[in-house]
Design a protein around this motif. Sequence first.
Motif, PDB file in Angstrom:
ATOM      1  N   THR A  68     143.694  81.357  19.563  1.00  0.00           N
ATOM      2  CA  THR A  68     142.938  81.024  20.703  1.00  0.00           C
ATOM      3  C   THR A  68     143.412  79.835  21.326  1.00  0.00           C
ATOM      4  O   THR A  68     143.628  79.523  22.426  1.00  0.00           O
ATOM      5  CB  THR A  68     141.264  80.851  20.292  1.00  0.00           C
ATOM      6  OG1 THR A  68     140.849  81.753  19.724  1.00  0.00           O
ATOM      7  CG2 THR A  68     140.570  80.236  21.554  1.00  0.00           C
TER       8      THR A  68
ATOM      9  N   CYS B  90     133.195  85.103  21.965  1.00  0.00           N
ATOM     10  CA  CYS B  90     132.513  84.306  20.760  1.00  0.00           C
ATOM     11  C   CYS B  90     131.592  85.053  19.916  1.00  0.00           C
ATOM     12  O   CYS B  90     131.509  86.429  20.456  1.00  0.00           O
ATOM     13  CB  CYS B  90     131.870  83.207  21.279  1.00  0.00           C
ATOM     14  SG  CYS B  90     131.686  81.717  20.153  1.00  0.00           S
TER      15      CYS B  90
ATOM     16  N   GLU C 281     121.091  78.772  23.145  1.00  0.00           N
ATOM     17  CA  GLU C 281     122.479  78.326  23.056  1.00  0.00           C
ATOM     18  C   GLU C 281     122.660  76.695  22.644  1.00  0.00           C
ATOM     19  O   GLU C 281     123.504  76.204  22.325  1.00  0.00           O
ATOM     20  CB  GLU C 281     123.318  78.437  24.354  1.00  0.00           C
ATOM     21  CG  GLU C 281     123.620  79.700  24.728  1.00  0.00           C
ATOM     22  CD  GLU C 281     122.387  80.610  25.557  1.00  0.00           C
ATOM     23  OE1 GLU C 281     121.259  80.145  25.378  1.00  0.00           O
ATOM     24  OE2 GLU C 281     122.778  81.503  26.093  1.00  0.00           O
TER      25      GLU C 281
ATOM     26  N   LYS D 144     135.053  80.931  15.218  1.00  0.00           N
ATOM     27  CA  LYS D 144     134.396  81.358  16.625  1.00  0.00           C
ATOM     28  C   LYS D 144     133.976  80.092  17.289  1.00  0.00           C
ATOM     29  O   LYS D 144     134.092  79.854  18.453  1.00  0.00           O
ATOM     30  CB  LYS D 144     133.516  82.447  16.589  1.00  0.00           C
ATOM     31  CG  LYS D 144     133.978  83.767  16.337  1.00  0.00           C
ATOM     32  CD  LYS D 144     134.767  84.134  17.547  1.00  0.00           C
ATOM     33  CE  LYS D 144     135.822  85.536  17.505  1.00  0.00           C
ATOM     34  NZ  LYS D 144     136.597  85.812  18.653  1.00  0.00           N
TER      35      LYS D 144
ATOM     36  N   GLU E 245     135.340  78.235  20.685  1.00  0.00           N
ATOM     37  CA  GLU E 245     134.545  77.852  22.100  1.00  0.00           C
ATOM     38  C   GLU E 245     134.731  76.483  22.234  1.00  0.00           C
ATOM     39  O   GLU E 245     134.658  75.998  23.311  1.00  0.00           O
ATOM     40  CB  GLU E 245     132.933  78.195  21.569  1.00  0.00           C
ATOM     41  CG  GLU E 245     131.759  77.858  22.703  1.00  0.00           C
ATOM     42  CD  GLU E 245     130.669  78.214  22.356  1.00  0.00           C
ATOM     43  OE1 GLU E 245     130.497  79.577  22.059  1.00  0.00           O
ATOM     44  OE2 GLU E 245     129.660  77.427  22.061  1.00  0.00           O
TER      45      GLU E 245
ATOM     46  N   GLN F  52     135.649  74.495  25.766  1.00  0.00           N
ATOM     47  CA  GLN F  52     134.796  73.414  26.524  1.00  0.00           C
ATOM     48  C   GLN F  52     135.808  72.212  26.556  1.00  0.00           C
ATOM     49  O   GLN F  52     135.575  71.641  27.901  1.00  0.00           O
ATOM     50  CB  GLN F  52     133.519  73.029  25.713  1.00  0.00           C
ATOM     51  CG  GLN F  52     132.479  73.837  25.675  1.00  0.00           C
ATOM     52  CD  GLN F  52     131.467  74.081  24.536  1.00  0.00           C
ATOM     53  OE1 GLN F  52     131.446  73.124  23.794  1.00  0.00           O
ATOM     54  NE2 GLN F  52     130.484  74.914  24.761  1.00  0.00           N
TER      55      GLN F  52
ATOM     56  N   THR G 262     136.636  77.715  31.886  1.00  0.00           N
ATOM     57  CA  THR G 262     136.185  78.546  30.632  1.00  0.00           C
ATOM     58  C   THR G 262     134.880  78.968  30.520  1.00  0.00           C
ATOM     59  O   THR G 262     134.036  78.136  30.898  1.00  0.00           O
ATOM     60  CB  THR G 262     136.825  77.741  29.500  1.00  0.00           C
ATOM     61  OG1 THR G 262     135.932  76.804  29.399  1.00  0.00           O
ATOM     62  CG2 THR G 262     138.391  77.341  29.328  1.00  0.00           C
TER      63      THR G 262
ATOM     64  N   SER H 173     132.473  81.069  27.494  1.00  0.00           N
ATOM     65  CA  SER H 173     132.489  81.478  26.243  1.00  0.00           C
ATOM     66  C   SER H 173     131.124  82.377  26.059  1.00  0.00           C
ATOM     67  O   SER H 173     130.053  82.053  26.311  1.00  0.00           O
ATOM     68  CB  SER H 173     132.168  80.552  25.242  1.00  0.00           C
ATOM     69  OG  SER H 173     132.066  81.061  24.010  1.00  0.00           O
TER      70      SER H 173
ATOM     71  N   ARG I  34     128.668  84.707  23.391  1.00  0.00           N
ATOM     72  CA  ARG I  34     128.458  84.957  22.122  1.00  0.00           C
ATOM     73  C   ARG I  34     127.698  85.977  22.072  1.00  0.00           C
ATOM     74  O   ARG I  34     126.677  86.340  22.314  1.00  0.00           O
ATOM     75  CB  ARG I  34     127.451  83.767  21.870  1.00  0.00           C
ATOM     76  CG  ARG I  34     127.913  82.307  21.837  1.00  0.00           C
ATOM     77  CD  ARG I  34     127.016  81.306  21.177  1.00  0.00           C
ATOM     78  NE  ARG I  34     127.438  79.940  21.370  1.00  0.00           N
ATOM     79  CZ  ARG I  34     126.902  78.946  21.226  1.00  0.00           C
ATOM     80  NH1 ARG I  34     125.608  78.810  20.729  1.00  0.00           N
ATOM     81  NH2 ARG I  34     127.413  77.576  20.928  1.00  0.00           N
TER      82      ARG I  34
ATOM     83  N   ALA J  64     128.634  78.300  27.482  1.00  0.00           N
ATOM     84  CA  ALA J  64     128.379  79.174  26.471  1.00  0.00           C
ATOM     85  C   ALA J  64     127.214  80.028  26.681  1.00  0.00           C
ATOM     86  O   ALA J  64     126.044  79.462  27.093  1.00  0.00           O
ATOM     87  CB  ALA J  64     128.568  78.804  24.993  1.00  0.00           C
TER      88      ALA J  64
END
Length: 310
Positions: A98, A117, A132, A146, A150, A154, A164, A166, A168, A235
């Motif tokens: 990653t 994620c 979240e 994971k 993430e 960030q 970016t 992410s 889940r 996320a």
Amino acid sequence: MKALVTGGAGFIGSHIAERLVREGHQVVVYDNFSSGRRENLATLEDKVEVVDADVRDAPQLDYRMAGCDVVFHEAAVVSVPYSVEHPQETHDVNIQGTLNVLLAAKKNAVKRVVFACSAAVYGEDPELPKKESMRPLPISPYGVEKITGEMYLQTWAKLYGVETVSLRYFNVFGPRQDPRSPYSGVISVFVSRALEGQTPMVFGDGSQSRDFVYVGNVVDANLRAATTPGVSGRAYNVGCGQRTTLLELLGMLGRIVGRDLTPTHGPVRAGDIKDSLADISLARAELGYSPVVGVEEGLRRLIEHVRSTR
Ligand code: UD1
């Protein structure tokens, strides 16, 4: 746009690649074919550039990302038990891999990276639904890897201006999920047993529940995460926002295949959590995500696909 999909020959990655091609985008599939399969790209022959390479190969990633606007980072070793047995290997793929993606994205001025994620970041805290804003408490190397990925995303959003997002994922299911691996998702195993006339095996009493989400919804979340303005560094849970017990699942499957699927029962699987459920209100509000294919409809589509490929 030009997109690179790591893990693009895998279960979820190949569906993302397919959708991107259908929408007229230029696609690079980047996959080392450890679990990805050439057959998953059958409909994409001559329509995508396929690179047989590993995310641990930083120079190769860097080279292949040239000119890309968006990266969907789906490549990973996805098994929790495997990460418990092989934490160094899964660290190298899931964390270093990653980081390599992010380094290459920064160097190539990629506009946005979307990351696969997992609900594994929530660990075994019984509070439901998962939001979240809850503190991540992973209980496996996989979950640690994971959440680390993430957090790198960030940080990239803040430090380097690489946008970016992410996602889940909860329990994703659908065509091309391999039922033969010991780490296969329960739906792929149950469907394959149901169609082969075998009895499914439930670990425990079958009252455990999961937020099963059809892969088409996950693809939709990815496309939204790639294109929605103003969400960088965030996320989102990607599930159906509904939980289904294994016994309910077998009931639905039995109705679809027209057969009684009373299971046999085995001991509870070590490390299993009892219930899982996503709060998807943030993804709904900020990405406009909606799981339009429900669990039963997803099962129908999966069964149709499996039947048509036999
Ligand atoms: C899933 C993910 C994992 C993710 C984790 C996060 C899959 C395949 N795995 O694991 O990557 O990190 O959530 O929490 O999506 N079962 C049976 N019979 C079988 C197979 C499974 O009863 O033949 C049971 C399991 O014991 C479990 C449930 O079905 O209680 C779901 O299992 P599984 O599909 O492996 O998913 P998770 O354990 O939720």
